[in-house]
Scaffold this active site. Structure first.
Site, PDB file in Angstrom:
ATOM      1  N   ALA A  49       0.868  -1.170   0.000  1.00 22.23           N
ATOM      2  CA  ALA A  49       0.000   0.000   0.000  1.00 22.23           C
ATOM      3  C   ALA A  49       0.910   1.226   0.000  1.00 22.23           C
ATOM      4  O   ALA A  49       2.045   1.166   0.478  1.00 22.23           O
ATOM      5  CB  ALA A  49      -0.878  -0.023   1.241  1.00 22.23           C
ATOM      6  N   GLY A  79       0.574  -4.897   0.920  1.00 23.74           N
ATOM      7  CA  GLY A  79      -0.589  -4.960   0.033  1.00 23.74           C
ATOM      8  C   GLY A  79      -0.276  -5.627  -1.298  1.00 23.74           C
ATOM      9  O   GLY A  79      -1.173  -6.184  -1.941  1.00 23.74           O
ATOM     10  N   GLU A 134      -0.608  -9.191  -0.654  1.00 16.69           N
ATOM     11  CA  GLU A 134      -2.039  -9.432  -0.417  1.00 16.69           C
ATOM     12  C   GLU A 134      -2.822  -9.417  -1.731  1.00 16.69           C
ATOM     13  O   GLU A 134      -3.719 -10.226  -1.952  1.00 16.69           O
ATOM     14  CB  GLU A 134      -2.571  -8.385   0.568  1.00 16.69           C
ATOM     15  CG  GLU A 134      -1.950  -8.583   1.955  1.00 16.69           C
ATOM     16  CD  GLU A 134      -2.183  -7.403   2.885  1.00 16.69           C
ATOM     17  OE1 GLU A 134      -1.800  -6.261   2.519  1.00 16.69           O
ATOM     18  OE2 GLU A 134      -2.742  -7.598   3.972  1.00 16.69           O
ATOM     19  N   GLU A 156       4.551  -5.052   7.334  1.00 17.05           N
ATOM     20  CA  GLU A 156       3.828  -3.934   7.954  1.00 17.05           C
ATOM     21  C   GLU A 156       4.279  -3.661   9.378  1.00 17.05           C
ATOM     22  O   GLU A 156       4.241  -2.527   9.843  1.00 17.05           O
ATOM     23  CB  GLU A 156       2.311  -4.202   7.939  1.00 17.05           C
ATOM     24  CG  GLU A 156       1.661  -4.111   6.567  1.00 17.05           C
ATOM     25  CD  GLU A 156       1.649  -5.423   5.806  1.00 17.05           C
ATOM     26  OE1 GLU A 156       2.435  -6.330   6.145  1.00 17.05           O
ATOM     27  OE2 GLU A 156       0.850  -5.538   4.862  1.00 17.05           O
TER      28      GLU A 156
HETATM   29  N1  CAA Z   1       4.639   3.114  -0.745  1.00 21.14           N
HETATM   30  C1  CAA Z   1       5.058   4.253  -1.332  1.00 21.14           C
HETATM   31  N2  CAA Z   1       6.226   4.348  -1.984  1.00 21.14           N
HETATM   32  C2  CAA Z   1       7.013   3.269  -2.029  1.00 21.14           C
HETATM   33  C3  CAA Z   1       6.649   2.054  -1.433  1.00 21.14           C
HETATM   34  C4  CAA Z   1       5.390   1.999  -0.782  1.00 21.14           C
HETATM   35  N3  CAA Z   1       4.912   0.867  -0.226  1.00 21.14           N
HETATM   36  N4  CAA Z   1       7.650   1.158  -1.638  1.00 21.14           N
HETATM   37  C5  CAA Z   1       8.594   1.788  -2.343  1.00 21.14           C
HETATM   38  N5  CAA Z   1       8.226   3.073  -2.578  1.00 21.14           N
HETATM   39  C6  CAA Z   1       8.980   4.115  -3.279  1.00 21.14           C
HETATM   40  C7  CAA Z   1      10.117   4.636  -2.456  1.00 21.14           C
HETATM   41  O1  CAA Z   1       9.677   5.601  -1.531  1.00 21.14           O
HETATM   42  C8  CAA Z   1      11.019   5.194  -3.516  1.00 21.14           C
HETATM   43  O2  CAA Z   1      10.492   6.433  -3.936  1.00 21.14           O
HETATM   44  P1  CAA Z   1      11.502   7.736  -4.093  1.00 21.14           P
HETATM   45  O3  CAA Z   1      12.410   7.337  -5.230  1.00 21.14           O
HETATM   46  O4  CAA Z   1      10.559   8.831  -4.416  1.00 21.14           O
HETATM   47  O5  CAA Z   1      12.203   7.854  -2.794  1.00 21.14           O
HETATM   48  C9  CAA Z   1      10.830   4.215  -4.680  1.00 21.14           C
HETATM   49  O6  CAA Z   1       9.581   3.540  -4.444  1.00 21.14           O
HETATM   50  C10 CAA Z   1      11.919   3.164  -4.765  1.00 21.14           C
HETATM   51  O7  CAA Z   1      12.007   2.522  -3.499  1.00 21.14           O
HETATM   52  P2  CAA Z   1      13.385   2.331  -2.695  1.00 21.14           P
HETATM   53  O8  CAA Z   1      14.310   3.442  -3.005  1.00 21.14           O
HETATM   54  O9  CAA Z   1      13.028   2.098  -1.279  1.00 21.14           O
HETATM   55  O10 CAA Z   1      13.920   0.989  -3.392  1.00 21.14           O
HETATM   56  P3  CAA Z   1      14.897  -0.087  -2.752  1.00 21.14           P
HETATM   57  O11 CAA Z   1      15.301  -0.986  -3.876  1.00 21.14           O
HETATM   58  O12 CAA Z   1      15.960   0.548  -1.957  1.00 21.14           O
HETATM   59  O13 CAA Z   1      13.990  -0.932  -1.731  1.00 21.14           O
HETATM   60  C11 CAA Z   1      11.993  -2.087  -1.035  1.00 21.14           C
HETATM   61  C12 CAA Z   1      12.916  -1.708  -2.207  1.00 21.14           C
HETATM   62  C13 CAA Z   1      12.716  -3.057  -0.099  1.00 21.14           C
HETATM   63  C14 CAA Z   1      10.758  -2.780  -1.629  1.00 21.14           C
HETATM   64  C15 CAA Z   1      11.592  -0.807  -0.252  1.00 21.14           C
HETATM   65  O14 CAA Z   1      11.109   0.146  -1.182  1.00 21.14           O
HETATM   66  C16 CAA Z   1      10.535  -1.017   0.771  1.00 21.14           C
HETATM   67  O15 CAA Z   1      10.817  -1.547   1.849  1.00 21.14           O
HETATM   68  N6  CAA Z   1       9.291  -0.563   0.495  1.00 21.14           N
HETATM   69  C17 CAA Z   1       8.197  -0.607   1.445  1.00 21.14           C
HETATM   70  C18 CAA Z   1       7.679  -1.997   1.630  1.00 21.14           C
HETATM   71  C19 CAA Z   1       6.577  -2.007   2.662  1.00 21.14           C
HETATM   72  O16 CAA Z   1       6.761  -1.686   3.803  1.00 21.14           O
HETATM   73  N7  CAA Z   1       5.351  -2.403   2.221  1.00 21.14           N
HETATM   74  C20 CAA Z   1       4.187  -2.443   3.095  1.00 21.14           C
HETATM   75  C21 CAA Z   1       3.412  -1.173   2.975  1.00 21.14           C
HETATM   76  S1  CAA Z   1       2.089  -1.060   4.167  1.00 21.14           S
HETATM   77  C22 CAA Z   1       0.883  -2.038   3.541  1.00 21.14           C
HETATM   78  O17 CAA Z   1       0.986  -2.581   2.463  1.00 21.14           O
HETATM   79  C23 CAA Z   1      -0.342  -2.191   4.426  1.00 21.14           C
HETATM   80  C24 CAA Z   1      -1.286  -3.245   4.029  1.00 21.14           C
HETATM   81  O18 CAA Z   1      -1.387  -4.301   4.599  1.00 21.14           O
HETATM   82  C25 CAA Z   1      -2.180  -3.078   2.913  1.00 21.14           C
END
Ligand code: CAA
Length: 260
Positions: free
Chosen positions: A66, A111, A114, A134
Site C-alpha cells: 500500500a 498490500g 495481499e 507492515e
Molecule cells: N509506498 C510508497 N512508496 C514506495 C513504497 C510503498 N509501499 N515502496 C517503495 N516506494 C517508493 C520509495 O519511496 C522510492 O520512492 P523515491 O524514489 O521517491 O524515494 C521508490 O519507491 C523506490 O524505493 P526504494 O528506493 O526504497 O527501493 P529499494 O530498492 O531501496 O527498496 C523495497 C525496495 C525493499 C521494496 C523498499 O522500497 C521497501 O521496503 N518498500 C516498502 C515496503 C513495505 O513496507 N510495504 C508495506 C506497505 S504497508 C501495507 O501494504 C499495508 C497493508 O497491509 C495493505
C-alpha cells in the site's frame, strides 16, 4: 478506456493488466484501487474475455505495498470512517467470477503480497520476493494478509513472516504452496499468458464454477463444501458445453465450446 495507474490490453480472450507506477515500485494507492476495480469490472462484463493476468511494470516489483506516502499523515479516524482497504479486501476479489492469475515479477510486499494472494493462483519469477513487512511500519496487514497468508502457508510461517517482516524468496514461496510455480523472470509473462490462454480455451461456465468451488473450501465446513460442490456440478450438467464435452469425448473429436 485509459487509466492513470494501470495499463490494460486484450490478447485474444485474455486481458493483461499491468500495475504501472514503476517509480513508486507500483505502490497501491486509492487511484490504483479505482483503476483496478474498473478494469476488472470491464473484464468481467465482456463475454469475449475469459481469463486475466495481473502483473507489475518494470523488473523490480509486482507491488511494494500500500502507498505509505498516502497513509503517513492520514488521521486515524479517517482510516476508520472511510473503511480504508474495504474496496481491496472484498469488492475487488469477490465480484470477479472469471479466473485471473497474478504474475509476480519482483517485490510483492504488504498490500502487494495481499493483492497477489487475491488472484486465483500465483506464478512467480525467480526474482520474486514475498512479505508482510507492515510490522516495521508500526502496523499490520490490512488487505487480507493475516488471513490469506496463513491459509496459504500455514500458521507457523505466516506468523514468523508477519512478526519479523522478513521476505520469502520465490523458491521458498513455491515450497510453501504460496505460488504454483517459479519461472525465470524473462519467461514470466509468456508463461502466465499461455496458462491464461489455456484457461480461456475451456468452457466458460465450467471455469467459473471450478473457481467458485475451490474458493468455497476457504469459507465453509467440509460437509457444506462437499454439498456445494455437488450442487454446482449438477448445475454444470445443464450446460450445452457439458453435452458437447462429453459427446466429443465419446466421438473422439475436439469439443467446440459455446461458453454456456
Ligand atoms: N509506498 C510508497 N512508496 C514506495 C513504497 C510503498 N509501499 N515502496 C517503495 N516506494 C517508493 C520509495 O519511496 C522510492 O520512492 P523515491 O524514489 O521517491 O524515494 C521508490 O519507491 C523506490 O524505493 P526504494 O528506493 O526504497 O527501493 P529499494 O530498492 O531501496 O527498496 C523495497 C525496495 C525493499 C521494496 C523498499 O522500497 C521497501 O521496503 N518498500 C516498502 C515496503 C513495505 O513496507 N510495504 C508495506 C506497505 S504497508 C501495507 O501494504 C499495508 C497493508 O497491509 C495493505
Amino acid at each position: 478506456m485509459s487509466y492513470e495507474t494501470i495499463l490494460v490490453e486484450t490478447r485474444g480472450a485474455v486481458t493483461l493488466i499491468t500495475l504501472n507506477r514503476p517509480k513508486a515500485l507500483n505502490a497501491l494507492n486509492t487511484q490504483v484501487l479505482a483503476d483496478l476495480t474498473q478494469a476488472f469490472a470491464a473484464f468481467e462484463a465482456d463475454p469475449a474475455q475469459r481469463c486475466a493476468v495481473l502483473t507489475g511494470s518494470g523488473e523490480k516489483a509486482f507491488a511494494a505495498g500500500a502507498d505509505i506516502k498516502e497513509m503517513a499523515d492520514k488521521p486515524a479516524a479517517d482510516f476508520f470512517l472511510e473503511d480504508f482497504f474495504a474496496g481491496w479486501t472484498s469488492d475487488l476479489v469477490k465480484k470477479v467470477r472469471k479466473p485471473w492469475i497474478a504474475a509476480v515479477n519482483g517485490f510483492a510486499l504488504g498490500g502487494g503480497c495481499e493483492l497477489a494472494m487475491m488472484a486465483d493462483f500465483i506464478i512467480a519469477a525467480d526474482t520474486a520476493k514475498f512479505g508482510q513487512p507492515e510490522i516495521k511500519l508500526g502496523v499490520a496487514p490490512g488487505m487480507g494478509g493475516s488471513q490469506r497468508l496463513t491459509r496459504a502457508v500455514g500458521k507457523s510461517k505466516a506468523m514468523e513472516m508477519c512478526l519479523t517482516g522478513r521476505m520469502m524468496d520465490a523458491a521458498e514461496a513455491e515450497r510453501s504452496g504460496l505460488v504454483t510455480r517459479v519461472v525465470p523472470l524473462a519467461d514470466l509473462l509468456e508463461d502466465a499468458l499461455k496458462t491464461a490462454e489455456t484457461i480461456a480455451s475451456m468452457p466458460t461456465m465450467a471455469a467459473m464454477i471450478n473457481k467458485e468451488m475451490i474458493n468455497a473450501a476457504y469459507e465453509t465446513t467440509l460437509d457444506q463444501g462437499l454439498l456445494h460442490e455437488r450442487r454446482l456440478f449438477q448445475i454444470l450438467t445443464a450446460t450445452e458445453d457439458k453435452v458437447e464435452g462429453m459427446n466429443a469425448f465419446v466421438d473422439k473429436r475436439a469439443a467446440q465450446w459455446k461458453g454456456r
